[in-house]
Each structure stands twice: as C-alpha cells, then as structure tokens.
Design a protein around this motif. Structure first.
Motif, PDB file in Angstrom:
ATOM      1  N   GLN A  36       0.822  -1.200   0.000  1.00 54.54           N
ATOM      2  CA  GLN A  36       0.000   0.000   0.000  1.00 54.54           C
ATOM      3  C   GLN A  36       0.867   1.265   0.000  1.00 54.54           C
ATOM      4  N   LYS A  37       1.982   1.246   0.742  1.00 56.47           N
ATOM      5  CA  LYS A  37       2.901   2.391   0.758  1.00 56.47           C
ATOM      6  C   LYS A  37       3.535   2.595  -0.613  1.00 56.47           C
ATOM      7  N   ALA A  38       3.906   1.510  -1.279  1.00 56.98           N
ATOM      8  CA  ALA A  38       4.510   1.616  -2.609  1.00 56.98           C
ATOM      9  C   ALA A  38       3.515   2.193  -3.610  1.00 56.98           C
ATOM     10  N   ILE A  39       2.283   1.734  -3.550  1.00 60.15           N
ATOM     11  CA  ILE A  39       1.245   2.242  -4.453  1.00 60.15           C
ATOM     12  C   ILE A  39       0.996   3.723  -4.174  1.00 60.15           C
ATOM     13  N   LYS A  40       0.919   4.091  -2.908  1.00 64.65           N
ATOM     14  CA  LYS A  40       0.705   5.501  -2.543  1.00 64.65           C
ATOM     15  C   LYS A  40       1.871   6.362  -3.032  1.00 64.65           C
ATOM     16  N   PHE A  41       3.104   5.872  -2.891  1.00 59.40           N
ATOM     17  CA  PHE A  41       4.275   6.591  -3.378  1.00 59.40           C
ATOM     18  C   PHE A  41       4.131   6.858  -4.878  1.00 59.40           C
ATOM     19  N   CYS A  42       3.760   5.841  -5.631  1.00 54.99           N
ATOM     20  CA  CYS A  42       3.592   5.997  -7.076  1.00 54.99           C
ATOM     21  C   CYS A  42       2.496   7.009  -7.400  1.00 54.99           C
ATOM     22  N   GLU A  43       1.385   6.884  -6.723  1.00 54.43           N
ATOM     23  CA  GLU A  43       0.273   7.802  -6.983  1.00 54.43           C
ATOM     24  C   GLU A  43       0.628   9.235  -6.608  1.00 54.43           C
ATOM     25  N   ASN A  44       1.296   9.425  -5.473  1.00 52.89           N
ATOM     26  CA  ASN A  44       1.683  10.772  -5.034  1.00 52.89           C
ATOM     27  C   ASN A  44       2.710  11.418  -5.958  1.00 52.89           C
ATOM     28  N   ASN A  45       3.449  10.594  -6.684  1.00 56.35           N
ATOM     29  CA  ASN A  45       4.500  11.103  -7.568  1.00 56.35           C
ATOM     30  C   ASN A  45       4.168  10.920  -9.052  1.00 56.35           C
ATOM     31  N   ASN A  46       2.905  10.659  -9.335  1.00 61.45           N
ATOM     32  CA  ASN A  46       2.420  10.511 -10.714  1.00 61.45           C
ATOM     33  C   ASN A  46       3.223   9.492 -11.516  1.00 61.45           C
ATOM     34  N   LEU A  47       3.547   8.384 -10.888  1.00 62.74           N
ATOM     35  CA  LEU A  47       4.259   7.304 -11.564  1.00 62.74           C
ATOM     36  C   LEU A  47       3.256   6.253 -12.013  1.00 62.74           C
ATOM     37  N   GLU A  48       3.337   5.879 -13.278  1.00 64.50           N
ATOM     38  CA  GLU A  48       2.448   4.837 -13.786  1.00 64.50           C
ATOM     39  C   GLU A  48       2.920   3.484 -13.290  1.00 64.50           C
ATOM     40  N   TYR A  49       1.961   2.647 -12.934  1.00 66.35           N
ATOM     41  CA  TYR A  49       2.296   1.309 -12.458  1.00 66.35           C
ATOM     42  C   TYR A  49       1.165   0.357 -12.780  1.00 66.35           C
ATOM     43  N   LEU A  50       1.513  -0.898 -12.799  1.00 69.23           N
ATOM     44  CA  LEU A  50       0.530  -1.967 -12.935  1.00 69.23           C
ATOM     45  C   LEU A  50       0.669  -2.819 -11.688  1.00 69.23           C
ATOM     46  N   PHE A  51      -0.424  -3.008 -10.963  1.00 71.27           N
ATOM     47  CA  PHE A  51      -0.390  -3.830  -9.757  1.00 71.27           C
ATOM     48  C   PHE A  51      -0.763  -5.260 -10.106  1.00 71.27           C
ATOM     49  N   ILE A  52       0.067  -6.191  -9.675  1.00 75.10           N
ATOM     50  CA  ILE A  52      -0.211  -7.614  -9.875  1.00 75.10           C
ATOM     51  C   ILE A  52      -0.320  -8.276  -8.509  1.00 75.10           C
ATOM     52  N   ASP A  53      -1.512  -8.756  -8.213  1.00 75.39           N
ATOM     53  CA  ASP A  53      -1.769  -9.433  -6.944  1.00 75.39           C
ATOM     54  C   ASP A  53      -1.395 -10.900  -7.126  1.00 75.39           C
ATOM     55  N   PHE A  54      -0.255 -11.310  -6.551  1.00 75.83           N
ATOM     56  CA  PHE A  54       0.187 -12.678  -6.796  1.00 75.83           C
ATOM     57  C   PHE A  54      -0.574 -13.712  -5.987  1.00 75.83           C
ATOM     58  N   ARG A  55      -1.514 -13.263  -5.196  1.00 80.51           N
ATOM     59  CA  ARG A  55      -2.428 -14.230  -4.582  1.00 80.51           C
ATOM     60  C   ARG A  55      -3.434 -14.685  -5.643  1.00 80.51           C
ATOM     61  N   LYS A  56      -3.798 -13.775  -6.557  1.00 79.99           N
ATOM     62  CA  LYS A  56      -4.750 -14.084  -7.624  1.00 79.99           C
ATOM     63  C   LYS A  56      -4.052 -14.574  -8.891  1.00 79.99           C
ATOM     64  N   GLU A  57      -2.863 -14.035  -9.167  1.00 76.38           N
ATOM     65  CA  GLU A  57      -2.089 -14.397 -10.346  1.00 76.38           C
ATOM     66  C   GLU A  57      -0.702 -14.857  -9.897  1.00 76.38           C
ATOM     67  N   PRO A  58      -0.555 -16.126  -9.516  1.00 78.14           N
ATOM     68  CA  PRO A  58       0.744 -16.607  -9.040  1.00 78.14           C
ATOM     69  C   PRO A  58       1.863 -16.363 -10.051  1.00 78.14           C
ATOM     70  N   LEU A  59       3.037 -16.065  -9.529  1.00 76.98           N
ATOM     71  CA  LEU A  59       4.193 -15.808 -10.377  1.00 76.98           C
ATOM     72  C   LEU A  59       4.736 -17.124 -10.932  1.00 76.98           C
ATOM     73  N   SER A  60       5.259 -17.040 -12.132  1.00 82.77           N
ATOM     74  CA  SER A  60       5.856 -18.233 -12.752  1.00 82.77           C
ATOM     75  C   SER A  60       7.242 -18.485 -12.149  1.00 82.77           C
ATOM     76  N   GLU A  61       7.742 -19.681 -12.377  1.00 83.70           N
ATOM     77  CA  GLU A  61       9.090 -20.000 -11.913  1.00 83.70           C
ATOM     78  C   GLU A  61      10.113 -19.087 -12.580  1.00 83.70           C
ATOM     79  N   ASP A  62       9.882 -18.747 -13.856  1.00 83.13           N
ATOM     80  CA  ASP A  62      10.795 -17.833 -14.554  1.00 83.13           C
ATOM     81  C   ASP A  62      10.809 -16.453 -13.903  1.00 83.13           C
ATOM     82  N   GLN A  63       9.645 -15.967 -13.489  1.00 87.75           N
ATOM     83  CA  GLN A  63       9.597 -14.670 -12.807  1.00 87.75           C
ATOM     84  C   GLN A  63      10.358 -14.724 -11.483  1.00 87.75           C
ATOM     85  N   ILE A  64      10.173 -15.793 -10.737  1.00 88.87           N
ATOM     86  CA  ILE A  64      10.891 -15.957  -9.469  1.00 88.87           C
ATOM     87  C   ILE A  64      12.399 -15.998  -9.730  1.00 88.87           C
ATOM     88  N   ASP A  65      12.825 -16.733 -10.755  1.00 90.35           N
ATOM     89  CA  ASP A  65      14.241 -16.797 -11.106  1.00 90.35           C
ATOM     90  C   ASP A  65      14.783 -15.409 -11.472  1.00 90.35           C
TER      91      ASP A  65
END
Length: 116
Positions: A13-42
């Motif tokens: 939540q702090k990271a998202i707020k930092f981005c929003e307060n500084n007008n930084l574009e971001y995409l949030f990925i909830d890895f509880r809903k979209e588990p990361l692949s082994e390649d991403q972990i690597d």
C-alpha cells in the motif's frame, strides 16, 4: 513499472501511494490471484539477494515450520516457487523489465524512480 504483492500488505500500500503521489504509472499484480511463474521468481532472484527476497518473518513462513528446515539459498528459491506468499513485498519490476527491487524504502524509491 509493475508492483507485485497482495492488496492487504501495508508495504504494498505504501509503494502504491508513493507511485500515486509522484504521478508514476504502475501496474499492480496481486500474486495471490495471479501466481508468479518459476521464470519470474528466477528473474527476481537474479536481481535481488535471496535473503532479501525470502520473507522469513511472515505468517506463512511460521505456519509452514520452515525455520526448522534451516534452508540454504537453493531451498529458499524452491519454496518461493512453491508459494508466492513467502516473497517479501512489494517487488517492483522496472526499467522495461530489466531491474527489480524488493520491500518499500522511500529513499531508494526516490533515488530509483524520481531522479535521473
């Protein structure tokens, strides 16, 4: 920039707020809903020290009894691939997917994302 984590995490939540307060574009990925692949972990493990990436203070670590296993780096990486909830949060992927950092630190975020 991509922010990986779970919505209920205070650091995420702090990271998202930092981005929003500084007008930084971001995409949030909830890895509880979209588990990361082994390649991403690597990839994250190639950019972030495994001892930083592996959350040994969280509830999941404790409930799985992983402390008793005395995991080495390979063991930690294997567990991260099995259960994303063992990742320290948030994980930020940036610079067109070539860099990553872990956890919320306003000083580091300011240096990496706001200064050229």
């Amino acid at each position: 920039m991509k922010i990986y984590g779970i919505k209920t995490c205070g650091s995420v939540q702090k990271a998202i707020k930092f981005c929003e307060n500084n007008n930084l574009e971001y995409l949030f990925i909830d890895f509880r809903k979209e588990p990361l692949s082994e390649d991403q972990i690597d990839f994250f493990a190639s950019k972030i020290d495994i001892n930083t990436l592996f959350n040994n203070k969280g509830t999941k670590y404790k409930t799985l009894g992983l402390k008793e296993l005395n995991l080495d780096n390979e063991g930690k990486l294997a567990w991260l691939k099995k259960d994303n909830m063992l990742l320290k949060r948030p994980i930020i992927e940036y610079k067109k997917g070539t860099q990553a950092l872990c956890a919320f630190d306003e000083i580091i975020y300011t240096k990496e994302f706001l200064t050229q």
